[in-house]
Design an enzyme around this catalytic site. Structure first.
Site, mmCIF file in Angstrom:
data_model
loop_
_atom_site.group_PDB
_atom_site.id
_atom_site.type_symbol
_atom_site.label_atom_id
_atom_site.label_comp_id
_atom_site.label_asym_id
_atom_site.label_seq_id
_atom_site.Cartn_x
_atom_site.Cartn_y
_atom_site.Cartn_z
ATOM 1 C CB ILE A 71 45.427 37.654 40.414
ATOM 2 C CG1 ILE A 71 44.699 38.417 41.541
ATOM 3 C CG2 ILE A 71 44.708 37.899 39.084
ATOM 4 C CD1 ILE A 71 44.724 39.956 41.366
ATOM 5 C CB SER A 72 42.334 34.124 43.780
ATOM 6 O OG SER A 72 43.328 33.242 44.229
ATOM 7 C CD GLN A 73 35.814 33.153 39.996
ATOM 8 O OE1 GLN A 73 36.248 32.006 40.161
ATOM 9 N NE2 GLN A 73 34.564 33.408 39.696
#
Ligand code: SAH
Length: 226
Positions: A71-73
């Site tokens: 999951i992206s930052q």
């Protein structure tokens, strides 16, 4: 009295404060769009990760989601969303947006109410199946999904006012630039692992404007499907 199930999401009683802290951190990092910061505050990121990682969901870091993906930052999601929306400040909302790399759907959920319709492509079928169900349960309903390779974009729905890509190719796929509407912009990480730039291309009458926004670290853009 505290109801016995008060902490069913595993994020504790401090979640509002924890979310505010994340928003504050992104503000300090240079995110200025209030609509974007409000989405980061509102979207329940703990529901996009494994229960075992839920307590870390409001940290500003990427987390594993299985299938070798992340999951992206939050900072990067906010930066990309802001870059996609920015030139349209005060103008009509973006109508059609193409997203490549649906993953767990966090970026999709952040963007959903800020645009009219999202067309989202993911190459890992099993991931897409769980993400569809998750977004449906959250009431995110202006998305059309496709299991496929985003390298070719989505020609049948082009042109797009915005295109946002969550995996880094070595070079920008030509089809994505071709599928930009006039005034449309493509936000994409480009380059090899360890040396990627987040780039924004904007289509103007006379051609394409290219801006390098920041150094980033994304999973690679892979060909074909799983
Ligand atoms: N948008 C997600 C991040 C996803 S990580 C979030 O909000 O957290 C990047 C995703 O891009 C992975 O799920 C990966 O499978 C997918 N991906 C990589 N190459 C792709 C391609 N060519 N076409 C479509 N999806 C791709």
């Amino acid at each position: 009295m505290i109801p016995p199930n008060a902490d069913t999401q595993g994020i504790g009683m401090t979640s509002a404060r924890t979310r505010d802290r994340l928003v504050q951190r992104l503000r300090e990092g240079g995110i200025t769009s209030e609509v974007v910061l409000e989405r980061i505050r509102t979207v329940p990121r703990h529901l996009f990760v494994d229960e075992a990682l839920a307590s870390r969901a409001y940290e500003d870091s990427a987390l594993p989601i299985g299938h070798g993906q992340t999951i992206s930052q939050p900072y990067v999601v906010a930066l990309m969303t802001q870059a996609l929306l920015e030139p349209a400040a005060g103008a009509q909302p973006l109508r059609k947006v193409l997203e490549v790399g649906t993953g767990c759907g966090y970026q999709t959920a952040v963007l959903s109410p800020l645009v009219r319709q999202i067309f989202s492509i993911e190459r890992i079928g099993a991931l897409l199946t769980s993400t569809r169900a998750r977004l449906k349960a959250l009431g995110v309903d202006n998305i059309r999904f496709r299991h496929g390779d985003g390298f070719e974009g989505w020609p049948g729905q082009a042109p797009f006012d915005g295109i946002i890509v969550a995996a880094a190719p070595a070079d920008v796929p030509a089809a994505l630039l071709e599928q930009l509407a006039p005034g449309g912009r493509l936000v994409i990480p480009v380059g090899p692992p360890g040396g990627q730039d987040l780039v924004r291309y904007t289509r103007h009458d006379g051609g394409l404007q290219r801006e390098v926004l920041e150094r980033v670290s994304f999973v690679p853009f892979l060909e074909g499907t799983d």
